[in-house]
Design a protein around this motif. Structure first.
Motif, short mmCIF file in Angstrom:
data_model
loop_
_atom_site.label_atom_id
_atom_site.label_comp_id
_atom_site.label_asym_id
_atom_site.label_seq_id
_atom_site.Cartn_x
_atom_site.Cartn_y
_atom_site.Cartn_z
N ARG A 437 0.82 -1.09 0.15
CA ARG A 437 0.12 0.05 -0.19
C ARG A 437 0.95 1.21 -0.02
NH1 ARG A 437 -2.80 2.61 4.58
NH2 ARG A 437 -2.22 0.58 5.83
N ILE A 438 0.95 2.19 -1.04
CA ILE A 438 1.60 3.45 -1.09
C ILE A 438 0.70 4.29 -0.94
CG2 ILE A 438 2.84 4.82 -2.72
CD1 ILE A 438 3.73 2.13 -4.23
N ASP A 439 0.71 5.17 0.13
CA ASP A 439 0.14 6.17 0.52
C ASP A 439 0.46 7.70 0.40
OD1 ASP A 439 -2.38 4.97 1.23
OD2 ASP A 439 -1.82 4.55 3.42
N ALA A 440 2.05 7.54 0.29
CA ALA A 440 2.78 8.85 0.10
C ALA A 440 2.87 9.22 -1.45
CB ALA A 440 4.25 8.36 0.43
N ASN A 441 3.20 10.25 -1.74
CA ASN A 441 3.46 10.93 -3.01
C ASN A 441 4.85 10.64 -3.59
OD1 ASN A 441 1.02 12.04 -2.61
ND2 ASN A 441 1.63 14.16 -2.30
N ASP A 442 5.08 10.78 -4.87
CA ASP A 442 6.09 10.74 -5.25
C ASP A 442 7.04 9.32 -5.25
OD1 ASP A 442 6.49 13.34 -6.81
OD2 ASP A 442 6.16 14.01 -4.72
#
Length: 665
Positions: A437-442
């Motif tokens: 799960r990727i909640d961060a930007n960039d």
């Protein structure tokens, strides 16, 4: 996380070999080999064992006897002031310390003590320590100092350094230290002092400038120090380039010596000096305008080969057998003719080094999640998590406060490095189900496989959704990645309906059956393979997409220049249906499939209703698709040429910030 199989591969900076090879080629093409006279240069050693340039791993003597890892395994911190640098540098636990901007040390000439298991690296190419010294006390071990400028503790009138001892870096009785890509200039005594039986040291790609006593090694009666010195630039210095006193083994290669300070001193103006019982090997270096370019005491041994002497005078001693560096490590020699161009361009601080920190899994960190956890909150610079080949069975979460992460598989193929788990959405919804799960930007992921191997047939659940990947962040890139699952394989989402997040997927593989590409993020899938799995039905094997695009967002899903493949029966698969989560009226799917090959498994009427919402109210279109599953009918809306001109990859991704991830290709 359990690591089931792995093999470590040497880390190689992207494009580094190509860049330096190009420089060497340019030097050769310009005929620079005609400058000076060189002895026959030895052949380069076997490239399978030689240390690659531009890695974040040390080479030479710092790489042997257990190696040097610095602060690997510890947290990353960024410091902008003396107090923070002092705190973290002297801490007992490992740290990767990033120096951002210029730190002015007070009182003038003060020491900053560096403890064991530390990496200190300048951010970008502007990290500086001014008026102060990095000091490694006896017993210190495993330190990396890279990409810094350390300058200006010189006291006017003290050219000989007799009244102050303000070195740039000083170490006594230490082991496993790598000093790399720094600039040392205008200090109080020596620029670099490696003293008193220090061992397993490599000094590479540094600049020693504007100083009297550049680089001293020894101050001991024991012949114990093992040191590698390569690709350094000594310019505007007088002596100690270096002075190697009682080194067991000193290996110097591909160093550049120029613009020596000449003040009429017949003895103490010199290049490299093997003193006491030092055994020195000096290879493929370039001396220009140097008095006494290399010399040895009668008790020392010095072997020189392949170097160029231009406008030099005085001693150039060679006697004894010294040693063979290849008995200890592999290395690659550059031609001596190429040294001026290479060293002047690539020594000293480099933005490419300081802009990214690399964390290795396993080795530095036991799990991918442990490496993510080491990234500082609010991270402003790229951190690469290099994941070695293997199967990693655990979930990974990149939280929203840890942007600018690159997840990089280091195998030859994306299938070599697999992150997998087996949780269905019944246990925690899409968030709890997702393997990653990727909640961060960039965030960027490359050369990896993400999988959810939940076995639908072995369980009786109300829902069989099982996500391999869920994203919420903006500016997410997947390159050469694979997403494996069945229902709901890949969810590209955003924090809330009216927030637009963008995801770019290129040269990748996605498989599934029911709604296996879904969510509300603006998502571009380019030059990829999408496999629609066969569930055994002759009439309905599933839906490829289930978009839930906000009505205020003109760009939802774009699948372009790709290939959809399937072994499902002809006419048994849908292109998609409109998902309105919780009956949300303002979630109106937008999907464009253009210039993509479609298989015979695609239905002649490929768009269907969902939960009482008509597909005809959504924004479903095709443009110039081909293959046995392609057709133009009343049930297959086609985008006009005019509208297609404003529905390109760039249109979907540029947003208000002009994001262009595709421009790197």
């Amino acid at each position: 996380m359990t690591h089931l199989r792995s093999k470590r591969l040497p880390g190689v900076g992207p494009g580094a070999g190509r860049t330096l090879a190009a420089v060497v080629g340019l030097v050769a093409a310009l005929g620079l080999g005609a400058i000076g006279e060189a002895k026959a240069a030895p052949a380069a050693s076997d490239t399978t064992t030689s240390a690659a340039r531009w890695t974040d791993r040390p080479h030479g003597f710092a790489s042997v006897a257990g190696g040097t890892t610095g602060g690997a395994g510890g947290r990353i911190v960024t410091v902008t002031d003396q107090a923070s640098l002092v705190k973290y540098a002297a801490a007992e636990e490992p740290y990767i310390i990033r120096v951002s901007g210029s730190i002015d040390v007070e009182p003038f000439g003060s020491n900053i003590v560096v403890g064991s298991d530390k990496t200190i690296v300048g951010v970008g190419d502007t990290g500086e320590i001014v008026h102060g010294e990095l000091h490694l006390n006896p017993g210190t071990s495993n330190v990396i100092i890279r990409n810094l400028t350390i300058r200006d503790s010189y006291v006017e009138g003290d050219w000989d350094g007799k009244t102050t001892d303000f070195d740039a870096i000083q170490m006594d009785t230490v082991d496993h230290v790598w000093i790399d890509h720094n600039r040392f200039t205008h200090m109080g005594d020596g620029l670099l002092d490696i003293r008193k039986d220090s061992q397993y040291v490599t000094v590479s790609y540094n600049q020693f400038t504007n100083h009297n006593k550049a680089f001293g090694i020894g101050w001991t009666t024991n012949a114990k120090t093992q040191i590698t010195i390569d690709h350094n630039w000594f310019t505007g210095t007088k002596q100690r380039n270096p002075s190697a006193d009682n080194c067991a083994y000193a290996h110097l290669y591909n160093n550049y010596f120029t613009d020596q300070v000449h003040d009429g001193d017949p003895v103490w103006t010199y290049g490299s000096w093997a003193r006491g019982r030092t055994k020195m090997v000096l290879e493929n270096s370039y001396y220009d305008g140097v008095q006494h370019p290399y010399q040895a005491d009668a008790t020392a041994e010095l072997v020189e080969r392949g170097s160029i002497l231009r406008n030099t005078t005085g001693r150039h001693d060679e006697w004894g057998d010294a040693f063979d560096p290849r008995d200890f490590y592999g290395y690659r020699l550059d031609p001596a003719t190429a040294v001026p161009a290479l060293v002047t361009q690539f020594s000293g601080p480099q933005a490419r080094i300081g802009d990214s920190v690399t964390l290795h899994v396993p080795g530095d960190y036991p799990t991918v999640q442990a490496a993510v956890d080491a990234v500082p909150s609010g991270n402003a610079s790229t951190v690469t998590i290099a994941v070695a080949p293997g199967t990693y069975r655990a979930k990974v979460h990149v939280p929203s406060n840890k942007p600018n992460i690159v997840l990089q598989g280091t195998g030859q193929d994306r299938s070599d490095t697999v992150i997998v788990y087996d949780t269905p959405a019944e246990y925690g919804g899409s968030t709890g189900s997702a393997t990653v799960r990727i909640d961060a930007n960039d965030v960027t992921a490359r050369n990896l496989t993400f999988s959810n191997d939940f076995d639908e047939a072995a369980h009786e659940l109300r829902g069989e959704q099982a996500l391999a990947m869920k994203t919420n962040g903006d500016r997410i890139v997947f390159e050469n990645t694979a997403f494996l699952g069945n229902q709901d394989t890949l969810m590209t989402n955003s924090p809330r309906l009216t927030t637009v997040s963008r995801v770019y997927i290129r040269d990748s593989y996605i498989e599934g059956d029911v709604d296996f590409i879904y969510g509300r993020a603006t998502t571009v899938i380019e030059r990829s393979v999408i496999r629609a799995l066969n569930r055994g039905s002759t009439t309905n094997n599933g839906w490829i997409t289930a978009a839930s695009t906000w009505t205020g967002n003109p760009y939802g899903f774009l699948i372009t220049r790709s290939e959809i493949v399937s072994d499902a029966p002809d006419g048994s698969f849908h292109l998609g249906r409109p998902w309105h989560p919780g009956g949300e009226l303002e979630a109106v799917a937008q999907v464009l499939i253009r210039e993509t090959e479609l298989p015979a498994a695609i239905k002649s009427s490929p768009w269907t209703d969902m939960s009482g919402f008509s597909w005809k109210d959504a924004r479903f279109t095709e443009y110039q698709n081909y293959g046995p599953g392609a057709a133009v009918t009343a049930d297959r809306p086609q985008m006009s040429d005019e509208d297609a001109g404003s529905h390109t990859v760039a249109d979907y991704l540029k947003g208000t910030d002009g994001w262009m991830p595709y421009a790197r290709h």
